[in-house]
Design an enzyme around this catalytic site. Structure first.
Site, mmCIF file in Angstrom:
data_model
loop_
_atom_site.group_PDB
_atom_site.id
_atom_site.type_symbol
_atom_site.label_atom_id
_atom_site.label_comp_id
_atom_site.label_asym_id
_atom_site.label_seq_id
_atom_site.Cartn_x
_atom_site.Cartn_y
_atom_site.Cartn_z
ATOM 1 N N ASP A 166 0.774 -1.241 0.000
ATOM 2 C CA ASP A 166 0.000 0.000 0.000
ATOM 3 C C ASP A 166 0.810 1.300 0.000
ATOM 4 O O ASP A 166 0.518 2.220 -0.738
ATOM 5 C CB ASP A 166 -0.919 0.051 1.228
ATOM 6 C CG ASP A 166 -1.879 -1.123 1.300
ATOM 7 O OD1 ASP A 166 -1.765 -2.046 0.480
ATOM 8 O OD2 ASP A 166 -2.750 -1.104 2.188
ATOM 9 N N GLU A 395 1.944 -9.280 11.588
ATOM 10 C CA GLU A 395 1.662 -8.927 10.192
ATOM 11 C C GLU A 395 2.979 -8.697 9.443
ATOM 12 O O GLU A 395 3.163 -9.172 8.327
ATOM 13 C CB GLU A 395 0.790 -7.662 10.155
ATOM 14 C CG GLU A 395 0.294 -7.295 8.770
ATOM 15 C CD GLU A 395 -0.615 -6.074 8.771
ATOM 16 O OE1 GLU A 395 -0.770 -5.427 9.837
ATOM 17 O OE2 GLU A 395 -1.181 -5.762 7.705
HETATM 18 C C1 DGY Z 1 -5.774 -1.832 4.215
HETATM 19 O O1 DGY Z 1 -6.903 -1.429 4.494
HETATM 20 O O2 DGY Z 1 -4.769 -1.591 4.889
HETATM 21 C C2 DGY Z 1 -5.596 -2.718 3.102
HETATM 22 O O3 DGY Z 1 -4.274 -3.012 2.836
HETATM 23 C C3 DGY Z 1 -6.298 -2.253 1.862
HETATM 24 O O4 DGY Z 1 -6.664 -3.427 1.270
#
Ligand code: DGY
Length: 424
Positions: A166, A395
């Protein structure tokens, strides 16, 4: 298996089971309360070791929500939850069961071939793989139709969330061109579940949301989104996953007697491998993203440019990437960081701007092993298991200290641990 490995294995099973919702698995409770596309496909690779039927169901559930045009959405909102933003009303995609309107790294072709190989119940595996073949092929076709309009052999992502990485440094420059005017007021939920210092910034969220609103205003019509998007990036990592999945789907289709699917996917993979070469950087010893709106390579050495080892790139390229990983390894305590540690923009704890992710390690190690770069592959697997032992099923992890970051008790992290331990 040693006693320590057996303990890790048991713990991984616990994490997978507690996030299992019956027909799909949430990435982790709280932070991500729905089904995510590539999380599920990789999760199935852990599940197949203890419940084959359940592993197939994970991927079938996802494909039950494929769009009529072939796109496989990145989130399926199976249930109501206020704990996540942006939820279904922000996406407003008009699907019978709400989904997001963008996609994610197409790892399904790879995952399904691996499930097929691992399944002991051959009759069920043939039946279930056959039913998924045409659906995965439709998704691949969708990519080349909608995201490669000039037949370059490589597809673009239109939103950083599509890459799965992201807030990678890769997107910083291109993201500057995404406006923020007119976004509806919003309140983030992710920072209530995870340390805000480990997550994307507000400035990035504003732009994520501007793109969502923009695509929504175009009725989520994929024939229009590519040209209308101010953000179009060709990510070598994303493309490598698509190429690998096309190669694997072709092999599976051949085995199941689906000659046309095999032919089409072999052709996609061959065109992709040839085109990846245009993203190679001698200076960085790895691949780089291309900003399709300017035509320029993006000067950002991230894990996206390491991941092409997962596809059948030329042997000498694989060797050069392996040497780059070794150079990075001298600067960190745990590999593979998601960005070049010598880059001043490296942020050790912030999501995709440096941290180590086990899914990346899994795909990179898999590719390096196939290319006989065994020592680097082994070091990556060992580093992954050291992280789990030290910091649990997080994570992601700070590559300098090994500290756990983001959400805890993470499904795909656990699935990758099972894969690593099963292969040991
Ligand atoms: C989040 O909301 O962090 C996700 O990576 C988007 O899919």
């Amino acid at each position: 298996m040693t006693a320590d490995a057996a303990r890790l294995y048991r713990h991984a099973l616990e994490v997978l089971r507690e996030n299992d919702q019956g027909t799909y698995t949430v990435p982790t409770k709280g932070l991500y309360p729905f089904q995510w596309n590539w999380d599920s496909c990789l999760t199935a690779l852990g599940q197949v070791h203890y419940d084959e039927a359940r592993a197939w169901t994970e991927i079938e559930t996802l494909f039950a929500h494929q769009w009529p045009d072939g796109m496989l959405p990145h989130i399926v909102f199976h249930v109501h939850s206020d704990g996540y933003f942006p939820g279904p009303s922000v996406w407003d995609t008009g699907r019978p069961i709400a989904t997001s309107g963008i996609t994610q790294p197409p790892v399904a072709g790879f995952a399904v071939r691996r499930l097929f190989e691992r399944s002991a119940d051959r009759e069920a595996a043939v039946r279930r793989a056959r039913a998924l073949l045409a659906r995965i092929d439709a998704w691949h076709r969708w990519f080349y139709q909608m995201r490669d309009p000039h037949n370059e052999g490589l597809v673009a992502i239109l939103h950083p969330w599509e890459s799965g990485r992201d807030n990678s440094i890769d997107w910083d420059e291109a993201f500057e061109r995404v406006p923020t005017e007119g976004i509806a007021p919003y309140s983030r939920r992710d920072t209530q579940h995870a340390d805000p210092a480990h997550r994307p910034t507000k400035a990035q969220y504003d732009r994520y949301l501007w793109l969502v609103q923009h695509f929504r205003s175009l009725g989520w019509d994929n024939r229009r989104l590519h040209d209308a998007s101010p953000f179009q990036v060709v990510d070598p990592g994303f493309n490598a996953i698509l190429i690998r999945s096309a190669t694997d789907l072709a092999a599976l289709a051949e085995e199941l007697g689906e000659a046309e699917i095999a032919r089409a996917n072999r052709a996609r993979a061959a065109a992709g491998i040839a085109a990846l070469e245009t993203l190679w950087s001698d200076r960085h010893g790895q691949y780089l993203c291309r900003d399709r709106t300017t035509g320029e390579l993006i000067d950002s050495a991230s894990i996206g440019g390491i991941l092409p080892v997962f596809a059948a790139i030329p042997q000498e390229r694989c060797r050069e990437v392996a040497r780059t990983i070794e150079r990075w390894a001298h600067k960190v305590a745990f590999v593979v960081p998601s960005h070049d540690p010598l880059d001043p923009r490296f942020e050790a704890k912030r999501y995709w701007r440096a941290p180590v992710w086990l899914v990346m390690n899994y795909m990179i190690a898999d590719g390096l092993r196939a290319a006989a770069e065994t020592a680097v592959a082994d070091a990556i697997v060992q580093s992954s298991l050291d992280l789990i032992t030290r910091s649990g099923f997080a994570e992601y992890y700070d590559p300098l200290t090994g500290e756990p970051c983001g959400g805890g008790r993470f499904t795909w992290t656990a699935a990758m641990v099972i894969e690593f331990l099963e292969a040991a």
